[in-house]
Write a protein that holds these residues in place. Structure first.
Motif, mmCIF file in Angstrom:
data_model
loop_
_atom_site.group_PDB
_atom_site.id
_atom_site.type_symbol
_atom_site.label_atom_id
_atom_site.label_comp_id
_atom_site.label_asym_id
_atom_site.label_seq_id
_atom_site.Cartn_x
_atom_site.Cartn_y
_atom_site.Cartn_z
ATOM 1 N N MET A 264 -3.223 8.608 5.250
ATOM 2 C CA MET A 264 -3.141 8.399 3.827
ATOM 3 C C MET A 264 -4.520 8.539 3.262
ATOM 4 O O MET A 264 -5.492 8.077 3.511
ATOM 5 C CB MET A 264 -2.389 7.028 3.477
ATOM 6 C CG MET A 264 -2.037 6.890 2.153
ATOM 7 S SD MET A 264 -0.888 7.947 1.579
ATOM 8 C CE MET A 264 0.583 7.404 2.501
ATOM 9 N N LYS A 265 -4.441 9.193 2.191
ATOM 10 C CA LYS A 265 -5.687 9.412 1.377
ATOM 11 C C LYS A 265 -5.396 9.029 0.138
ATOM 12 O O LYS A 265 -4.503 9.431 -0.765
ATOM 13 C CB LYS A 265 -6.123 10.978 1.322
ATOM 14 C CG LYS A 265 -6.511 11.477 2.514
ATOM 15 C CD LYS A 265 -7.912 11.333 2.996
ATOM 16 C CE LYS A 265 -7.776 12.232 4.400
ATOM 17 N NZ LYS A 265 -7.864 11.738 5.516
ATOM 18 N N THR A 266 -6.221 8.192 -0.613
ATOM 19 C CA THR A 266 -5.677 7.504 -2.010
ATOM 20 C C THR A 266 -7.129 7.592 -2.834
ATOM 21 O O THR A 266 -8.147 7.518 -2.494
ATOM 22 C CB THR A 266 -5.533 5.734 -1.854
ATOM 23 O OG1 THR A 266 -4.518 5.638 -0.642
ATOM 24 C CG2 THR A 266 -5.269 5.329 -3.029
ATOM 25 N N SER A 267 -6.568 8.035 -4.059
ATOM 26 C CA SER A 267 -7.602 8.081 -5.213
ATOM 27 C C SER A 267 -7.038 7.585 -6.515
ATOM 28 O O SER A 267 -6.180 8.118 -6.967
ATOM 29 C CB SER A 267 -8.053 9.647 -5.208
ATOM 30 O OG SER A 267 -8.772 9.873 -6.232
ATOM 31 N N ARG B 18 1.133 5.450 -8.289
ATOM 32 C CA ARG B 18 1.282 3.746 -8.757
ATOM 33 C C ARG B 18 1.848 3.771 -10.150
ATOM 34 O O ARG B 18 0.954 4.300 -11.243
ATOM 35 C CB ARG B 18 -0.218 3.310 -8.339
ATOM 36 C CG ARG B 18 0.016 1.742 -8.519
ATOM 37 C CD ARG B 18 -1.245 0.917 -8.019
ATOM 38 N NE ARG B 18 -2.255 1.317 -8.810
ATOM 39 C CZ ARG B 18 -3.438 1.549 -8.289
ATOM 40 N NH1 ARG B 18 -3.631 1.246 -6.957
ATOM 41 N NH2 ARG B 18 -4.427 1.699 -9.031
ATOM 42 N N ARG C 60 -4.824 6.251 -8.839
ATOM 43 C CA ARG C 60 -3.245 5.947 -8.981
ATOM 44 C C ARG C 60 -2.461 6.874 -8.195
ATOM 45 O O ARG C 60 -1.310 6.959 -8.140
ATOM 46 C CB ARG C 60 -2.838 5.960 -10.462
ATOM 47 C CG ARG C 60 -3.428 4.983 -11.284
ATOM 48 C CD ARG C 60 -2.879 5.089 -12.906
ATOM 49 N NE ARG C 60 -1.484 5.182 -12.673
ATOM 50 C CZ ARG C 60 -0.983 6.238 -13.640
ATOM 51 N NH1 ARG C 60 -1.694 7.051 -14.227
ATOM 52 N NH2 ARG C 60 0.407 6.405 -13.524
ATOM 53 N N ARG C 61 -3.107 7.697 -7.314
ATOM 54 C CA ARG C 61 -2.494 8.689 -6.657
ATOM 55 C C ARG C 61 -2.797 8.728 -5.008
ATOM 56 O O ARG C 61 -3.932 8.137 -4.755
ATOM 57 C CB ARG C 61 -2.678 10.297 -7.194
ATOM 58 C CG ARG C 61 -2.421 10.507 -8.624
ATOM 59 C CD ARG C 61 -2.501 11.962 -8.899
ATOM 60 N NE ARG C 61 -1.761 11.932 -10.210
ATOM 61 C CZ ARG C 61 -0.937 12.089 -10.784
ATOM 62 N NH1 ARG C 61 0.048 11.823 -9.846
ATOM 63 N NH2 ARG C 61 -0.415 12.378 -11.958
ATOM 64 N N ALA C 62 -1.968 9.068 -4.220
ATOM 65 C CA ALA C 62 -2.106 9.359 -2.723
ATOM 66 C C ALA C 62 -1.338 10.148 -2.226
ATOM 67 O O ALA C 62 -0.258 10.898 -2.778
ATOM 68 C CB ALA C 62 -1.731 7.649 -2.135
ATOM 69 N N THR D 32 0.844 -1.090 -0.177
ATOM 70 C CA THR D 32 -0.134 0.125 -0.238
ATOM 71 C C THR D 32 0.827 1.350 -0.076
ATOM 72 O O THR D 32 2.091 1.137 0.238
ATOM 73 C CB THR D 32 -1.023 0.256 1.129
ATOM 74 O OG1 THR D 32 0.138 0.103 2.551
ATOM 75 C CG2 THR D 32 -1.664 -1.235 1.506
ATOM 76 N N PRO D 33 0.319 2.439 -0.321
ATOM 77 C CA PRO D 33 1.218 3.808 -0.248
ATOM 78 C C PRO D 33 1.513 3.982 1.164
ATOM 79 O O PRO D 33 2.664 4.372 1.406
ATOM 80 C CB PRO D 33 -0.054 4.725 -0.799
ATOM 81 C CG PRO D 33 -1.002 4.022 -1.438
ATOM 82 C CD PRO D 33 -1.138 2.628 -0.880
ATOM 83 N N THR D 34 0.912 3.334 2.184
ATOM 84 C CA THR D 34 1.388 3.593 3.518
ATOM 85 C C THR D 34 2.369 2.897 3.934
ATOM 86 O O THR D 34 3.380 3.119 4.505
ATOM 87 C CB THR D 34 0.049 3.327 4.486
ATOM 88 O OG1 THR D 34 -1.046 4.125 4.304
ATOM 89 C CG2 THR D 34 0.592 3.364 6.025
ATOM 90 N N TRP E 63 3.697 1.538 -6.161
ATOM 91 C CA TRP E 63 3.411 2.737 -5.385
ATOM 92 C C TRP E 63 5.189 3.368 -5.401
ATOM 93 O O TRP E 63 5.863 2.571 -4.759
ATOM 94 C CB TRP E 63 2.968 2.840 -4.008
ATOM 95 C CG TRP E 63 1.482 2.630 -4.215
ATOM 96 C CD1 TRP E 63 0.786 1.408 -4.114
ATOM 97 C CD2 TRP E 63 0.400 3.505 -4.453
ATOM 98 N NE1 TRP E 63 -0.481 1.501 -4.247
ATOM 99 C CE2 TRP E 63 -0.649 2.770 -4.575
ATOM 100 C CE3 TRP E 63 0.310 4.829 -4.856
ATOM 101 C CZ2 TRP E 63 -2.070 3.341 -4.841
ATOM 102 C CZ3 TRP E 63 -0.546 5.559 -5.329
ATOM 103 C CH2 TRP E 63 -1.792 4.733 -5.117
#
Length: 160
Positions: A98-101, A125, A103-105, A28-30, A130
């Protein structure tokens, strides 16, 4: 290189932990942000650079008067944010919102001095992985200062 073995151990631990949960392909981005914080806190700047997009690394290298990404991170991040090897458990006290939308975070960090220095990150991503597109607040401020020193006569304007 300061701690390439630590970065490899961290990557293996993360990978093995994810496989044990049945999520071998999910990072994950996190997770990426936490790995970046850990690498920065350990002074493992080559490992931290490996988590940045090619564009982010190029931006750092360009501002660093012909220094690579790792050298710019080393120059721009104060020693006071580093976590002693004997007390790596401190890194558990970093909070990442973390806020994900798609392909972007976007992540906001708080807690330890290392998290407060990084403060905000953006991720993208690419090819299923990521990567950070920004190295954090303290680094960006330093990069702007380095760039201004290299090009003292350039002025930034809305017209280019």
């Amino acid at each position: 290189m300061r701690r390439p073995a630590a970065a490899l151990a961290l990557a293996l631990t993360l990978a093995l932990g994810l496989m044990a949960c049945g999520n071998a392909n999910v990072v994950t981005p996190t997770d990426v942000t936490q790995s970046y914080v850990d690498a920065v806190a350990e002074g493992n700047f080559p490992g931290a650079c490996g988590l940045l997009t090619a564009g982010a690394r190029a931006t750092l290298a360009a501002a660093g008067t012909h220094q690579g990404c790792a050298a710019v991170l080393d120059r721009c991040l104060p020693d006071t944010i580093r976590v002693p090897a004997a007390d790596q458990s401190q890194l558990l006290y970093v909070t990442i919102d973390m806020k994900t939308s798609g392909r972007r975070a976007q992540g906001t960090l708080s807690g330890l001095p290392v998290a407060r220095a990084i403060e905000r990150v953006a991720l993208l991503r690419q090819r299923g992985r990521w990567r950070l597109t920004t190295p954090g607040r303290a680094v960006l401020r330093c990069v702007h200062r380095l760039h201004a020193r290299r090009h003292p006569h350039r002025r930034h304007s809305a017209h280019g």
